[in-house]
Structure formats: C-alpha cells, structure tokens
Design an enzyme around this catalytic site. Structure first.
Site, PDB file in Angstrom:
ATOM      1  N   SER A   1      12.832   5.098   3.955  1.00 35.40           N
ATOM      2  CA  SER A   1      13.125   4.647   2.611  1.00 35.40           C
ATOM      3  C   SER A   1      13.698   5.770   1.766  1.00 35.40           C
ATOM      4  O   SER A   1      14.174   5.552   0.674  1.00 35.40           O
ATOM      5  CB  SER A   1      11.842   4.130   1.960  1.00 35.40           C
ATOM      6  OG  SER A   1      10.910   5.177   1.898  1.00 35.40           O
TER       7      SER A   1
ATOM      8  N   ASN B   1       5.654   7.472   8.432  1.00 32.74           N
ATOM      9  CA  ASN B   1       5.916   8.142   7.170  1.00 32.74           C
ATOM     10  C   ASN B   1       5.591   7.229   5.983  1.00 32.74           C
ATOM     11  O   ASN B   1       4.530   7.374   5.366  1.00 32.74           O
ATOM     12  CB  ASN B   1       7.371   8.605   7.129  1.00 32.74           C
ATOM     13  CG  ASN B   1       7.654   9.548   5.989  1.00 32.74           C
ATOM     14  OD1 ASN B   1       6.944   9.566   5.001  1.00 32.74           O
ATOM     15  ND2 ASN B   1       8.692  10.346   6.130  1.00 32.74           N
ATOM     16  N   ASP B   2       6.454   6.282   5.706  1.00 31.89           N
ATOM     17  CA  ASP B   2       6.260   5.466   4.509  1.00 31.89           C
ATOM     18  C   ASP B   2       4.939   4.686   4.521  1.00 31.89           C
ATOM     19  O   ASP B   2       4.361   4.440   3.473  1.00 31.89           O
ATOM     20  CB  ASP B   2       7.428   4.486   4.347  1.00 31.89           C
ATOM     21  CG  ASP B   2       8.727   5.233   4.077  1.00 31.89           C
ATOM     22  OD1 ASP B   2       8.664   6.299   3.449  1.00 31.89           O
ATOM     23  OD2 ASP B   2       9.786   4.742   4.501  1.00 31.89           O
ATOM     24  N   VAL B   3       4.460   4.323   5.725  1.00 26.46           N
ATOM     25  CA  VAL B   3       3.255   3.492   5.789  1.00 26.46           C
ATOM     26  C   VAL B   3       1.984   4.286   5.507  1.00 26.46           C
ATOM     27  O   VAL B   3       0.899   3.707   5.431  1.00 26.46           O
ATOM     28  CB  VAL B   3       3.122   2.768   7.142  1.00 26.46           C
ATOM     29  CG1 VAL B   3       4.294   1.834   7.361  1.00 26.46           C
ATOM     30  CG2 VAL B   3       3.002   3.748   8.291  1.00 26.46           C
ATOM     31  N   VAL B   4       2.096   5.621   5.368  1.00 28.95           N
ATOM     32  CA  VAL B   4       0.925   6.426   4.995  1.00 28.95           C
ATOM     33  C   VAL B   4       1.171   7.170   3.685  1.00 28.95           C
ATOM     34  O   VAL B   4       0.449   8.105   3.361  1.00 28.95           O
ATOM     35  CB  VAL B   4       0.529   7.440   6.094  1.00 28.95           C
ATOM     36  CG1 VAL B   4      -0.033   6.722   7.304  1.00 28.95           C
ATOM     37  CG2 VAL B   4       1.715   8.310   6.488  1.00 28.95           C
TER      38      VAL B   4
END
Lengths: 468, 100
Positions: A435, A394-397
């Site tokens: 996050s 999720n957050d890494v993309v």
C-alpha cells in the site's frame, strides 16, 4: 436420447452443487472436486449427442482439436506452476471461461446478423438481450483476468493510469452499453457493430483493471470469477442449457459472496477497491514522521530469542510466498516444537494474494492446520506470546490501522503483532508495503529487524537453533 | 430439448443464486482459495455450450470464434480441475502423515 441428455445435465448440476458443498470442509474437500469433475466429464460427453452436433464432421474434428489444445496447455501449466503462483493461474483459467462465454455470445450474434441461428436456438427477445449482457460480462472478465494475471506474474509492474482515467472508463462503458443495447433490441443486427461491441468490452476490461493495485487483485479475481459464472449462466439461457444456467448462477452468487468477504476483511467497500487507486493515497500518507528507528538483529540472536521462548506466533505474508520459504518455516517450527516451544500461525484474511493463500502454502509444507489460526482466534494470544515472527508481511501488522484515523488503512482489522513481548520482522529491505504506507511496527521499541530474503533468513534461524 | 423460458428460467436463476450463497457461507477461511479455484472449475461447464455452438458453425468467422470458445472453455475446465486438486491434496491428512 433427448431425455438421456437432460438426465445427465441434471445429474451434473447435482454433482456440482454437492461437490461445492463437500469442498467447504477440509475433510471432504478432495472428494468434492472429484464429484464435480465426474459431473463435468459426463456433461461434456453428452453435449456431443445434442441435436445437430454430430451433423458436421469438419466442425466435429475442429472441436476435438480445440479441446485437445486447450486441455493440454491448461493441464501442463497447472501441473508445472509453483504453488505460490496459483492465484494468477486461477485468474487466467477464470479468464478463459469468461472468454468462452463471450465467444458463444459472439457466435450467436454473428449468426443473427447473417440471418441464421444456432440450430434449435432462435435468438430473439429477452434471450437476445441476455446473450449481449453475458457477452459483455464475459469479455470484461476475459481481458480483466488477463491483466490480473500479468500484474501478479510481475509482467506488469506499474499501475497504469491514463489522464482522466475514470472519465475515459466511464465514457467507454457507456458507449459499450449503447452498442449492446442497439444489438440487444434490434432485429437487424449489424455484424460490424457486434465486433465493435466486443472490442470495446475487451478494452474496457483492460482499462478497468490496470489502475487497481496488486494488493487488491484477489478481490478483483474473485469478482471476475463471479462475472464469469454469471456470463456462463446467461449464455446457458441462450442455449436452453440447464446445467450451464445452474452451475453458472451458483458460481456467480458464491463468487459475489466471496468477493464481499474479502473486501470486508480489508475493511474497504468494494467500490473503493475498484474505483479508487489505493497507491496514490498511500504515497501521501508515507510522508509523516515516525518516532524511533529500525533496529537490526542478527540471525543467531533471533534464534536464541525464539529457542528460549514459551510461545511463538509466526505471521506469514506474501514475502514468505515469494521467497518460497514455507518449507524452511515448517522445519523451523519442528525444531522449536522439539524444544517445547508452542508455535502458532496467525493468518490475516488478506495475507498473501488470496484468502487462504497462506494456509495452502503452510499445508503444503506439512504444518498441522490445527495450529493455523485466523485473526479473531489469534489476536488474544499475542499479549502472552514471547516472540511474534513476522515473515514478509507488512500492512496486515501495521498498528496505524488501529491508531491513525488519517491512514488509508485505518480501521482495517490487523494482527496485533506489536502486542507480543518481542517482535522479529524478516524483511528483504527497508521499503514499505504494497500500500506504500510506512509501518510503525518496524520502529517500535520491542521490534527487531532481520533483513534478508525469507528463505535465507529463516535458514539462519534454523542453523542458529541447531548450533545451540 | 426442453424449453426453459420466462418464469421457469427466473425461478431456476433465483434458486441457484441462493444455493451458491448458502453453500459458500460456511466455508472456513483456510479453504477460500481452493474454493475459489473449485468454483472456477465449475463454470468450465461453458464447454458444453461451446461444443454446441461450434458444431453449428457455418462460416469461417463462426468456426474461428467457435474454436476459440471450445479451446478456452476446455482450458478453464482442465486447468481449474488440476489446480484445485493440487491445492486440496495438501489438506489431505493421509499425505501429511506420510511426510512426517
């Protein structure tokens, strides 16, 4: 005999360093841990021949029992645990080492308080101060690692923050330091104060770790790993043991570097991770409006899209680990490759709960590590990819890291999955990531959402392709 | 036993610190987790210290703390080793060909 002991410690220290060195390449890594293991067994055996160790039979029996109990528990747990749960196991084994170092310091200080000493190891001057510092670091590492374990294991879901958490923490830390200084510099150590000192250090370790979110745990575990190394080195000074000093210091510095690398990959200073609660920032940012809507896709349609692609990039995240989907992903990869599709894996440095966590899982599932690329290698590939398949990441993309300076993750290097022609996101539900930040990728025009548990969704893709 | 004191100790500390830094600085990302696990195993050497301390315990309190020290450090060493080996086995090319 004395010379023999020292020679064995020396050889053990050499084996540790060579072992670590060998562990830095996939080809020699297995040999590396074996070398280090030989060093460990040899050093542990000669420890019994240190002066005075064989003097007390009752203590000797207790030592054997303790080794038996500790080893058996650790062996069984390490053998049984799922690969996906490995990060928290590393945390707990690391905590054990920190606890052991603290306990060594405790015995040395308790002995000092009662006017005795560990045979042959007088405790005074700078050595006494080192014993206290090592004890402090070890105790923090012990209780902090236990909390890290509880969080990753899901035993402790909430990030607990006391009112005025920072102030309580700081106050407790200062008090612990004062107690430590009194103990460290005094010739007349009070046993009550020693016990109070260790209790405060343990409580500090807990309070220090509880406000840190689960997503930041890898950095924290790595930091505690370095802490334990340092604690072991300091107790090595107390016992005049070169093997402990060298091994502990090497781990301390290597762990510090690893912690820095991880924090750098998240583009956040370590101080920010440790002293600011990430979650509370994210909640505020989640309120913003997002253009577009999430568009759902069925497994069979997604399967067709992938089967007729030329190049597919798979972006795995923690969701893949939780769903134990790595073997299904491997099966999907083989099916696609059999149809002539080029399949690549894009690994973000902090995907999962530890750097390299995803690589370990994919390797377990039998995926060739030549096809597993890291951030810098894979990002230029996205614009020419037909499909980017995001599995539980999720957050890494999240493209806001590139576009929105107000976002808490702004500036974090991300995988450019949004640049691919089509993007399929496998996701359990509509919630936001660790996050707590909304992911704009999910609302993009070229993104389709495939809802479901990672294992089940990839299973749908596999059967979809097989039916063609 | 040999005496390690004063500046000798400081030199050992300094050189070991640089060694640790150098050894890990060239590790590819895919090995970071096994590497952390491996270095976690290596500080299991605290077992040696725990044995020495436990052997010299004289009171019940010292025996209890010493026992904890030995049990925890043995857990650190054994758990760290098994976990690291399990992870590294997956990178073994021979195993992979067997599966394929």
């Amino acid at each position: 005999m004395d010379i023999f002991i020292q020679v064995v410690y020396f050889v053990a220290a050499v084996l540790f360093i060579l072992g670590l060195k060998k562990m830095s390449s996939p080809v020699t890594a297995t040999g590396g841990i074996v070398w280090a293991g030989i060093g460990m067994v040899a050093a542990s055996l000669v420890a019994f021949f240190e002066p005075h160790v064989l003097d007390h039979v009752d203590n000797l029996v207790l030592i054997i029992i303790a080794i038996g109990v500790g080893s058996a528990v650790a062996y069984i747990s390490a053998k049984r645990v799922q690969m996906t749960d490995m990060p928290q196991m590393i945390a707990i084994y690391n905590g054990m080492g920190g606890g052991a170092a603290a306990a060594i310091a405790a015995v040395a200080l308790v002995k000092k308080a009662s006017g005795t000493e560990i045979p042959g190891h007088e405790l005074s001057g700078s050595i006494q101060i080192l014993a206290v510092i090592g004890g402090l670091i070890g105790a923090i590492s012990f209780s902090g690692s236990a909390i890290a374990f509880a969080k990753l294991q899901g035993l402790m879901k909430k990030t607990i923050r006391l009112p005025m958490h920072m102030i309580i923490n700081l106050g407790l830390f200062v008090l612990t330091l004062i107690a430590g200084a009194i103990i460290g510099f005094s010739d007349d150590v009070s046993i009550q104060l020693v016990l109070l000192f260790f209790v405060m250090a343990l409580v500090f370790g807990v309070l220090f770790t509880t406000p840190i979110g689960g997503a930041d745990m890898p950095v924290v575990i790595s930091l505690f790993n370095a802490f334990t190394g340092l604690a072991v080195a300091f107790e090595g000074f107390v016992l005049g043991n070169a093997a402990m000093i060298i091994a502990g210091t090497v781990v301390g510095s290597a762990g510090t570097l690893l912690t820095q690398l991880m924090a750098k990959a998240m583009n956040r200073p370590i101080s920010n991770i440790l002293f600011a609660s990430f979650g509370s920032d994210g909640d505020a940012a989640a309120e913003e409006d997002i253009a577009g809507s999430m568009k759902e896709i069925q497994g069979t349609d997604a399967a067709i899209m992938m089967a007729y692609a030329e190049k597919v990039i798979i972006v795995p995240g923690y969701g893949m680990a939780v769903a134990q989907a790595q073997h299904k992903v491997s099966e999907l990869t083989k099916l696609l490759e059999a149809r002539g599709v080029k399949v690549m894996f894009a690994i973000h440095p902090v995907a999962g709960r530890m750097p390299g966590h995803m690589n370990v899982l994919l390797a377990e599932a039998g995926i060739d590590y030549d096809n597993i690329l890291d951030l810098d290698e894979v990002n230029p590939e996205f614009p020419t990819a037909d499909v980017a398949l995001v599995i539980g990441a999720n957050d890494v993309v999240n493209p806001v890291a590139r576009t929105n300076p107000d976002s808490p993750i702004y500036g974090m290097p991300i995988l450019d999955a949004d640049m691919a022609r089509n993007c399929i996101v496998i996701k359990r539900g509509k919630g936001s990531g660790f996050s707590g930040i909304e992911n704009h990728l999910f609302y993009a025009d070229n993104t389709r959402m495939l809802y479901g548990d990672g294992q089940k969704a990839v299973g749908e893709l596999i059967s979809g392709i097989k039916e063609m | 036993m040999i005496e390690i004191g004063g500046f000798t100790a400081l030199y050992i500390f300094m050189l070991s610190a640089f060694t640790g830094y150098e050894v890990i600085s060239r590790v590819p990302v895919i090995l970071h987790t096994p590497m952390m696990s491996g270095s976690n195993f290596i500080h299991g050497i605290v077992l040696v210290g725990a044995i020495v301390v436990m052997a010299g315990a004289q009171t019940v309190l010292e025996q209890v703390i010493g026992f904890i020290a030995v049990a925890l450090s043995a857990g650190n060493a054994v758990g760290g080793y098994v976990a690291t080996v399990r992870m590294l086995e997956m990178f073994n090319p021979k195993d992979k060909k067997g599966e394929a």
